[in-house]
Design a protein around this motif. Sequence first.
Motif, PDB file in Angstrom:
ATOM      1  N   GLY A   1       0.733  -1.117   0.218  1.00 53.48           N
ATOM      2  CA  GLY A   1       0.028   0.125   0.064  1.00 53.48           C
ATOM      3  C   GLY A   1       0.795   1.294   0.049  1.00 53.48           C
ATOM      4  O   GLY A   1       0.555   2.197  -0.675  1.00 53.48           O
TER       5      GLY A   1
ATOM      6  N   GLU B   1       1.149   8.291  -0.228  1.00 54.13           N
ATOM      7  CA  GLU B   1       0.904   9.335  -1.221  1.00 54.13           C
ATOM      8  C   GLU B   1       1.356  10.824  -0.666  1.00 54.13           C
ATOM      9  O   GLU B   1       1.823  11.527  -1.312  1.00 54.13           O
ATOM     10  CB  GLU B   1      -0.665   9.441  -1.663  1.00 54.13           C
TER      11      GLU B   1
ATOM     12  N   LYS C   1       2.673   1.072  -3.643  1.00 53.66           N
ATOM     13  CA  LYS C   1       1.953   1.124  -4.923  1.00 53.66           C
ATOM     14  C   LYS C   1       0.439   1.192  -4.970  1.00 53.66           C
ATOM     15  O   LYS C   1      -0.073   1.402  -6.098  1.00 53.66           O
ATOM     16  CB  LYS C   1       2.064  -0.485  -5.176  1.00 53.66           C
ATOM     17  N   GLY C   2      -0.008   2.076  -3.962  1.00 48.09           N
ATOM     18  CA  GLY C   2      -1.186   2.615  -3.928  1.00 48.09           C
ATOM     19  C   GLY C   2      -2.536   1.384  -3.358  1.00 48.09           C
ATOM     20  O   GLY C   2      -2.081   0.260  -2.861  1.00 48.09           O
ATOM     21  N   ARG C   3      -3.707   2.275  -3.444  1.00 48.26           N
ATOM     22  CA  ARG C   3      -4.860   1.456  -3.111  1.00 48.26           C
ATOM     23  C   ARG C   3      -5.316   0.222  -3.823  1.00 48.26           C
ATOM     24  O   ARG C   3      -5.545  -1.034  -3.350  1.00 48.26           O
ATOM     25  CB  ARG C   3      -5.948   2.542  -3.262  1.00 48.26           C
TER      26      ARG C   3
ATOM     27  N   ALA D   1      -1.704   3.387   1.869  1.00 49.24           N
ATOM     28  CA  ALA D   1      -1.562   4.008   0.665  1.00 49.24           C
ATOM     29  C   ALA D   1      -1.914   5.494   0.778  1.00 49.24           C
ATOM     30  O   ALA D   1      -1.144   6.192  -0.011  1.00 49.24           O
ATOM     31  CB  ALA D   1      -2.832   3.455  -0.349  1.00 49.24           C
TER      32      ALA D   1
ATOM     33  N   ALA E   1      -2.932  -2.670  -2.767  1.00 52.24           N
ATOM     34  CA  ALA E   1      -3.179  -2.958  -1.253  1.00 52.24           C
ATOM     35  C   ALA E   1      -4.325  -3.922  -1.088  1.00 52.24           C
ATOM     36  O   ALA E   1      -4.380  -4.830  -0.455  1.00 52.24           O
ATOM     37  CB  ALA E   1      -3.449  -1.836  -0.481  1.00 52.24           C
TER      38      ALA E   1
END
Length: 204
Positions: free
Chosen positions: A27, A172, A30-32, A168, A35
Amino acid sequence: MSLEFLITALIVVLVPGTGVVYTVAVGLGKGRQAAIAAAVGCTLGIVPAMIASVVGLAAVMHTSALVFQVVKYAGVAYLLYLAWQTLKASGPLELKADKDARKSLLATARSACLINILNPKLTVFFLAFLPQFVSPLAAHPTIEMLLHGSVFMAMTFAVFTIYGMFAAMVGEKVLRSETVMLWMRRTIAATFTGFGLRLALAEQ
């Protein structure tokens, strides 16, 4: 289904383990979507342990030193592999977006799934955990165990997704410099190594 089971299962799921660390790491980097893929993989990785406990295969894992050791050291090797890959800037936990998003999500889910499949302690845990909450008077104890296991899996997915979404969000806002990324990779790699060493020392 008892309130005692729901509370106990929730506590077990909330305690950070290898699956949580992996989901949070993914998360962050690489983000939502990644995750969620990790949460799905960790949840699916529970299925073999649940089925094994229902059909009695977990008893073999519990009583057979050889089977336990084989699965254990396969799990240790995989955790150390993840630690090594995490240290690499181009590894599977690379802290930046991948060009081939679909392939990356599948790889993330597969790695998360293997983390649980290669953990013999999870199978032994289900053998000890699920039967406690099945009534001795139940007409269909197997169905009850599967139902309890399914609820446990649903909790796992929900909690891991929350962990991943929070990671995430933090990623960010925080992971913008190479220095932070480098130390994050080192921290995550060290955590995987620690889990691997702990698993290596685990007894039946």
